[in-house]
Design an enzyme around this catalytic site. Structure first.
Site, PDB file in Angstrom:
ATOM      1  N   ARG A   1       0.829  -1.210   0.000  1.00  0.00           N
ATOM      2  CA  ARG A   1       0.000   0.000   0.000  1.00  0.00           C
ATOM      3  C   ARG A   1       0.865   1.262   0.000  1.00  0.00           C
ATOM      4  O   ARG A   1       0.566   2.242  -0.667  1.00  0.00           O
ATOM      5  CB  ARG A   1      -0.941  -0.012   1.205  1.00  0.00           C
TER       6      ARG A   1
ATOM      7  N   ASP B   1      -2.322   8.131   4.050  1.00  0.00           N
ATOM      8  CA  ASP B   1      -1.440   8.567   2.959  1.00  0.00           C
ATOM      9  C   ASP B   1      -0.947   9.994   3.239  1.00  0.00           C
ATOM     10  O   ASP B   1      -1.289  10.601   4.255  1.00  0.00           O
ATOM     11  CB  ASP B   1      -2.159   8.445   1.597  1.00  0.00           C
TER      12      ASP B   1
ATOM     13  N   HIS C   1      -5.465   8.526  12.224  1.00  0.00           N
ATOM     14  CA  HIS C   1      -5.150   7.091  12.173  1.00  0.00           C
ATOM     15  C   HIS C   1      -3.699   6.820  11.794  1.00  0.00           C
ATOM     16  O   HIS C   1      -3.374   5.746  11.291  1.00  0.00           O
ATOM     17  CB  HIS C   1      -6.120   6.375  11.216  1.00  0.00           C
TER      18      HIS C   1
ATOM     19  N   CYS D   1      16.799  -0.944  19.271  1.00  0.00           N
ATOM     20  CA  CYS D   1      16.506  -1.961  20.299  1.00  0.00           C
ATOM     21  C   CYS D   1      16.307  -3.362  19.734  1.00  0.00           C
ATOM     22  O   CYS D   1      16.149  -4.316  20.494  1.00  0.00           O
ATOM     23  CB  CYS D   1      15.290  -1.543  21.130  1.00  0.00           C
TER      24      CYS D   1
ATOM     25  N   ASN E   1     -20.069  13.219  -0.751  1.00  0.00           N
ATOM     26  CA  ASN E   1     -19.954  11.761  -0.878  1.00  0.00           C
ATOM     27  C   ASN E   1     -20.934  11.315  -1.963  1.00  0.00           C
ATOM     28  O   ASN E   1     -22.076  11.752  -1.961  1.00  0.00           O
ATOM     29  CB  ASN E   1     -20.309  11.089   0.468  1.00  0.00           C
TER      30      ASN E   1
HETATM   31  C1  BJW Z   1     -15.965   8.895  -2.147  1.00  0.00           C
HETATM   32  C2  BJW Z   1     -15.339   8.705  -3.348  1.00  0.00           C
HETATM   33  C3  BJW Z   1     -14.935   9.864  -4.004  1.00  0.00           C
HETATM   34  C4  BJW Z   1     -15.765   6.762  -2.610  1.00  0.00           C
HETATM   35  N1  BJW Z   1     -15.181  11.059  -3.457  1.00  0.00           N
HETATM   36  N2  BJW Z   1     -16.207  10.093  -1.619  1.00  0.00           N
HETATM   37  C5  BJW Z   1     -18.035   2.840  19.242  1.00  0.00           C
HETATM   38  C6  BJW Z   1     -18.998   2.013  18.676  1.00  0.00           C
HETATM   39  C7  BJW Z   1     -18.625   0.839  18.013  1.00  0.00           C
HETATM   40  C8  BJW Z   1     -17.303   0.447  17.923  1.00  0.00           C
HETATM   41  C9  BJW Z   1     -16.358   1.274  18.499  1.00  0.00           C
HETATM   42  C10 BJW Z   1     -16.726   2.432  19.135  1.00  0.00           C
HETATM   43  N3  BJW Z   1     -15.585   3.032  19.589  1.00  0.00           N
HETATM   44  C11 BJW Z   1     -14.531   2.292  19.226  1.00  0.00           C
HETATM   45  C12 BJW Z   1     -14.968   1.198  18.565  1.00  0.00           C
HETATM   46  C13 BJW Z   1     -14.124   0.112  17.994  1.00  0.00           C
HETATM   47  C14 BJW Z   1     -13.503   0.487  16.654  1.00  0.00           C
HETATM   48  C15 BJW Z   1     -14.614   0.833  15.650  1.00  0.00           C
HETATM   49  O1  BJW Z   1     -14.906   1.964  15.363  1.00  0.00           O
HETATM   50  N4  BJW Z   1     -15.200  -0.183  15.062  1.00  0.00           N
HETATM   51  C16 BJW Z   1     -16.261   0.013  14.092  1.00  0.00           C
HETATM   52  C17 BJW Z   1     -15.786  -0.427  12.711  1.00  0.00           C
HETATM   53  C18 BJW Z   1     -17.473  -0.743  14.549  1.00  0.00           C
HETATM   54  N5  BJW Z   1     -12.576   1.590  16.808  1.00  0.00           N
HETATM   55  C19 BJW Z   1     -11.334   1.397  17.197  1.00  0.00           C
HETATM   56  O2  BJW Z   1     -10.904   0.290  17.484  1.00  0.00           O
HETATM   57  C20 BJW Z   1     -10.448   2.620  17.309  1.00  0.00           C
HETATM   58  N6  BJW Z   1      -9.782   2.618  18.558  1.00  0.00           N
HETATM   59  C21 BJW Z   1     -10.428   2.905  19.705  1.00  0.00           C
HETATM   60  O3  BJW Z   1     -11.586   3.243  19.711  1.00  0.00           O
HETATM   61  O4  BJW Z   1      -9.631   2.757  20.824  1.00  0.00           O
HETATM   62  C22 BJW Z   1     -10.283   2.767  22.102  1.00  0.00           C
HETATM   63  C23 BJW Z   1     -11.044   1.471  22.245  1.00  0.00           C
HETATM   64  C24 BJW Z   1     -10.389   0.294  22.031  1.00  0.00           C
HETATM   65  C25 BJW Z   1     -11.080  -0.916  22.168  1.00  0.00           C
HETATM   66  C26 BJW Z   1     -12.442  -0.908  22.481  1.00  0.00           C
HETATM   67  C27 BJW Z   1     -13.098   0.326  22.662  1.00  0.00           C
HETATM   68  C28 BJW Z   1     -12.375   1.518  22.554  1.00  0.00           C
HETATM   69  C29 BJW Z   1      -9.340   2.576  16.284  1.00  0.00           C
HETATM   70  C30 BJW Z   1      -9.848   2.685  14.892  1.00  0.00           C
HETATM   71  C31 BJW Z   1      -8.684   2.568  13.913  1.00  0.00           C
HETATM   72  C32 BJW Z   1      -9.169   2.499  12.477  1.00  0.00           C
HETATM   73  N7  BJW Z   1      -8.100   2.104  11.648  1.00  0.00           N
HETATM   74  C33 BJW Z   1      -8.339   1.977  10.215  1.00  0.00           C
HETATM   75  C34 BJW Z   1      -7.124   1.236   9.614  1.00  0.00           C
HETATM   76  C35 BJW Z   1      -5.909   2.154   9.612  1.00  0.00           C
HETATM   77  C36 BJW Z   1      -4.709   1.438   9.109  1.00  0.00           C
HETATM   78  C37 BJW Z   1      -4.836   1.098   7.654  1.00  0.00           C
HETATM   79  O5  BJW Z   1      -4.923   1.990   6.816  1.00  0.00           O
HETATM   80  O6  BJW Z   1      -4.824  -0.116   7.340  1.00  0.00           O
HETATM   81  O7  BJW Z   1      -8.517   3.258   9.610  1.00  0.00           O
HETATM   82  S1  BJW Z   1      -9.853   1.113   9.822  1.00  0.00           S
HETATM   83  C38 BJW Z   1     -10.159   2.025   8.340  1.00  0.00           C
HETATM   84  O8  BJW Z   1     -11.440   2.687   8.474  1.00  0.00           O
HETATM   85  C39 BJW Z   1      -9.082   3.126   8.288  1.00  0.00           C
HETATM   86  C40 BJW Z   1      -9.909   4.342   7.916  1.00  0.00           C
HETATM   87  O9  BJW Z   1      -9.243   5.517   8.298  1.00  0.00           O
HETATM   88  C41 BJW Z   1     -11.206   4.091   8.637  1.00  0.00           C
HETATM   89  C42 BJW Z   1     -12.370   4.876   8.122  1.00  0.00           C
HETATM   90  O10 BJW Z   1     -12.682   4.473   6.803  1.00  0.00           O
HETATM   91  P1  BJW Z   1     -13.136   5.584   5.744  1.00  0.00           P
HETATM   92  O11 BJW Z   1     -12.035   6.525   5.530  1.00  0.00           O
HETATM   93  O12 BJW Z   1     -14.439   6.128   6.151  1.00  0.00           O
HETATM   94  O13 BJW Z   1     -13.242   4.698   4.399  1.00  0.00           O
HETATM   95  P2  BJW Z   1     -14.461   3.790   3.876  1.00  0.00           P
HETATM   96  O14 BJW Z   1     -13.914   2.882   2.853  1.00  0.00           O
HETATM   97  O15 BJW Z   1     -15.190   3.173   5.011  1.00  0.00           O
HETATM   98  O16 BJW Z   1     -15.464   4.836   3.196  1.00  0.00           O
HETATM   99  C43 BJW Z   1     -15.105   5.494   2.003  1.00  0.00           C
HETATM  100  C44 BJW Z   1     -16.218   6.486   1.680  1.00  0.00           C
HETATM  101  O17 BJW Z   1     -15.799   7.261   0.567  1.00  0.00           O
HETATM  102  C45 BJW Z   1     -17.545   5.823   1.285  1.00  0.00           C
HETATM  103  O18 BJW Z   1     -18.612   6.467   1.977  1.00  0.00           O
HETATM  104  C46 BJW Z   1     -17.660   6.093  -0.227  1.00  0.00           C
HETATM  105  O19 BJW Z   1     -19.006   6.278  -0.666  1.00  0.00           O
HETATM  106  C47 BJW Z   1     -16.881   7.378  -0.355  1.00  0.00           C
HETATM  107  N8  BJW Z   1     -16.266   7.591  -1.663  1.00  0.00           N
HETATM  108  N9  BJW Z   1     -15.263   7.329  -3.604  1.00  0.00           N
HETATM  109  C48 BJW Z   1     -15.845  11.115  -2.264  1.00  0.00           C
HETATM  110  N10 BJW Z   1     -14.305   9.769  -5.200  1.00  0.00           N
END
Ligand code: BJW
Length: 251
Positions: A72, A106, A121, A158, A221
């Site tokens: 990636r 990115d 993130h 380390c 979006n």
């Molecule tokens: C366009 C387009 C165009 C297309 N123009 N638009 C509360 C409730 C439920 C769960 C939780 C909660 N609080 C915490 C959690 C757990 C968890 C979570 O949220 N889970 C849910 C999935 C249910 N969160 C965590 O674990 C977080 N940590 C945390 O809360 O710590 C404390 C804690 C720990 C344990 C328990 C409880 C609390 C950490 C979250 C880390 C997320 N990491 C990732 C991976 C990063 C590394 C990597 O890159 O591999 O981050 S996951 C992934 O999703 C990445 C993204 O940043 C993130 C968001 O995704 P994003 O950017 O929204 O992308 P998509 O693909 O989902 O959407 C794309 C959109 O674009 C779509 O809508 C399209 O329509 C649109 N689109 N083309 C404009 N051209």
């Protein structure tokens, strides 16, 4: 492509003292960087997130996870900022004090000229070791094949394994970034949420915080998201279409 914008949106932006642009993977889609959850192109349509984006996965199979992130990182190095990134940087010039908050790992906002995007993130370009010191690591550029395995390097200080500098599920977000994002969302007049599905927390709280604090929240979006209800305006189009039109209209 021409994008019809409600003239009210340009007026809202023109009058804003402080704007937050909150971005997700859709912002970089038109640069060729896959989103996470889109049906045909999403990274997780081809790879199992639970297998790859957790600390447990890295401990279980570091070569698989490091290879995926290096693949990636190589793709991002080859990508260029798109007109959506450039328009975002222009918003910061037009409306000083504006802030970019991104979930993306990115560096396309930086390369488009955004001053100091807040990375909730982490970053593909900030690897660090898993040792107690979490030392930043310099790693050579590689270009593995999609799905290829690659052993992670070892920390020069380390000897511990080096891991990607991103935030995995179950990990805390960097405190300084989260604090800066909450502060910016609490004090802005307008928050533009661009290209995020709004399902990952706590990042998904950022537009909601802005709304609770009185900001006008506008979404860009092509698809509906759970944030539709939070937004005063939902602009159904892509980042590279809508944002330049918005900047042009607000100028
Ligand atoms: C366009 C387009 C165009 C297309 N123009 N638009 C509360 C409730 C439920 C769960 C939780 C909660 N609080 C915490 C959690 C757990 C968890 C979570 O949220 N889970 C849910 C999935 C249910 N969160 C965590 O674990 C977080 N940590 C945390 O809360 O710590 C404390 C804690 C720990 C344990 C328990 C409880 C609390 C950490 C979250 C880390 C997320 N990491 C990732 C991976 C990063 C590394 C990597 O890159 O591999 O981050 S996951 C992934 O999703 C990445 C993204 O940043 C993130 C968001 O995704 P994003 O950017 O929204 O992308 P998509 O693909 O989902 O959407 C794309 C959109 O674009 C779509 O809508 C399209 O329509 C649109 N689109 N083309 C404009 N051209």
């Amino acid at each position: 492509m021409e994008t019809d914008l409600p003239s009210a949106v340009a007026t809202i932006l023109r009058r804003a003292g402080r704007v937050v642009v909150f971005t997700g993977a859709g912002m970089s889609a038109e640069s060729g960087v896959p989103t996470f959850r889109d049906d045909l192109t999403g990274l997780w349509a081809r790879f199992d997130a639970e297998q790859l984006a957790t600390p447990e996965a890295f401990h279980a199979d570091p070569d698989l996870v490091w290879g995926w992130y290096e693949w990636r990182r190589a793709r991002v190095r080859q990508a260029e900022p798109n007109p959506g990134h450039l328009a975002t940087a222009e918003i910061e010039t037009l409306i000083p004090g504006s802030v970019v908050i991104t979930q993306n790992v990115d560096d396309l906002h930086e390369r488009a000229g955004s001053r100091a995007p807040v990375h909730l993130h982490g970053s593909l370009f900030a690897p660090r070791c898993i040792g107690a010191g979490a030392h930043p690591a310099d790693v050579p550029d590689t270009d593995p094949e999609e799905g290829g395995r690659l052993p992670p390097p070892r920390c020069a200080r380390c000897g511990a394994l080096v891991r990607p500098g991103v935030v995995w599920f179950g990990e805390q977000l960097p405190a300084a970034a989260l604090d800066a994002a909450i502060e910016a969302a609490s004090t802005c007049d307008v928050l533009l949420t661009v290209g995020t599905s709004g399902v990952v927390y706590p990042a998904a709280e950022i537009p909601r915080i802005a709304r609770r604090c009185g900001a006008t929240v506008i979404q860009v979006n092509p698809e509906p998201t759970p944030l539709d209800r939070v937004c005063a305006v939902n602009l159904r189009g892509t980042a590279a279409q809508v944002l330049p039109a918005l900047v042009e209209a607000a100028r």
